[in-house]
Design a protein around this motif. Structure first.
Motif, mmCIF file in Angstrom:
data_model
loop_
_atom_site.group_PDB
_atom_site.id
_atom_site.type_symbol
_atom_site.label_atom_id
_atom_site.label_comp_id
_atom_site.label_asym_id
_atom_site.label_seq_id
_atom_site.Cartn_x
_atom_site.Cartn_y
_atom_site.Cartn_z
ATOM 1 N N UNK A 216 2.994 9.210 -1.952
ATOM 2 C CA UNK A 216 2.979 10.543 -1.352
ATOM 3 C C UNK A 216 2.024 10.683 -0.021
ATOM 4 N N UNK A 217 1.464 9.415 0.239
ATOM 5 C CA UNK A 217 1.008 9.597 1.717
ATOM 6 C C UNK A 217 1.960 9.428 2.722
ATOM 7 N N UNK A 218 2.323 10.368 3.679
ATOM 8 C CA UNK A 218 3.256 10.207 4.711
ATOM 9 C C UNK A 218 2.770 10.137 6.200
ATOM 10 N N UNK A 219 3.357 9.609 7.118
ATOM 11 C CA UNK A 219 3.149 9.487 8.400
ATOM 12 C C UNK A 219 1.780 9.139 9.061
ATOM 13 N N UNK A 220 1.195 10.239 9.843
ATOM 14 C CA UNK A 220 0.037 10.161 10.463
ATOM 15 C C UNK A 220 -1.105 10.051 9.056
ATOM 16 N N UNK A 221 -0.991 10.658 8.085
ATOM 17 C CA UNK A 221 -1.874 10.403 6.863
ATOM 18 C C UNK A 221 -1.932 8.911 6.576
ATOM 19 N N UNK A 222 -0.766 8.336 6.675
ATOM 20 C CA UNK A 222 -1.086 6.731 6.340
ATOM 21 C C UNK A 222 -1.665 5.878 7.164
ATOM 22 N N UNK A 223 -1.677 6.480 8.420
ATOM 23 C CA UNK A 223 -2.761 5.611 9.470
ATOM 24 C C UNK A 223 -4.114 6.097 9.131
ATOM 25 N N UNK A 224 -4.462 7.282 8.693
ATOM 26 C CA UNK A 224 -5.812 7.502 8.309
ATOM 27 C C UNK A 224 -6.285 6.599 7.248
ATOM 28 N N UNK A 225 -5.181 6.744 6.218
ATOM 29 C CA UNK A 225 -5.412 5.900 4.821
ATOM 30 C C UNK A 225 -5.434 4.657 4.994
ATOM 31 N N UNK A 226 -4.851 3.834 5.977
ATOM 32 C CA UNK A 226 -5.006 2.562 6.315
ATOM 33 C C UNK A 226 -6.315 2.275 7.092
ATOM 34 N N UNK B 83 0.765 -1.257 -0.129
ATOM 35 C CA UNK B 83 -0.210 0.003 -0.130
ATOM 36 C C UNK B 83 0.999 1.234 0.111
ATOM 37 N N UNK B 84 1.941 1.298 0.816
ATOM 38 C CA UNK B 84 2.817 2.394 0.848
ATOM 39 C C UNK B 84 3.534 2.490 -0.647
ATOM 40 N N UNK B 85 3.945 1.489 -1.111
ATOM 41 C CA UNK B 85 4.583 1.398 -2.386
ATOM 42 C C UNK B 85 3.687 2.212 -3.701
ATOM 43 N N UNK B 86 2.267 1.707 -3.223
ATOM 44 C CA UNK B 86 1.230 2.065 -4.421
ATOM 45 C C UNK B 86 0.873 3.634 -4.113
#
Length: 102
Positions: A9-19, A3-6
């Motif tokens: 541009x999603x960083x840090x805490x944004x990744x938590x929200x995204x997940x 998911x991070x590779x795809x």
């Protein structure tokens, strides 16, 4: 992770929200393997924790364990006393020991 590779541009805490958003979007059936794995890991952890706590209790009853506990208590008291003296010094409070030295 995939998911991070795809989504580079999603960083840090944004990744938590995204997940979190992606998790909520999954069906119960898609979530089930992860829920099962988490439940199994929790069971294994509980078993290991119980064994660890039992070993610690046995150790504390030995002479070495008693000495270790006494040393930890001494170090904790020493640390608290040092922090208290540092706080008193920072507040300009004279301690009884300091007054007796003068």
């Amino acid at each position: 992770s995939r998911i991070k590779a795809e989504n580079p541009n999603v960083k840090g805490s944004q990744m938590n929200s995204f997940l979190g958003e992606h998790w909520k979007a999954l069906s119960d059936r898609a979530k089930q393997p992860y829920v099962d794995a988490a439940a199994e890991a929790a069971k294994e952890y509980a078993i290991k924790l119980e064994a660890y706590n039992a070993a610690i209790q046995r150790f504390r009853k030995t002479d070495d364990g008693k000495r270790w506990v006494d040393e930890q208590d001494r170090l904790l008291r020493q640390s608290v006393e040092e922090e208290g003296r540092a706080w008193e010094a920072s507040m300009g409070i004279a301690t009884k020991e300091k007054e007796e030295e003068d």
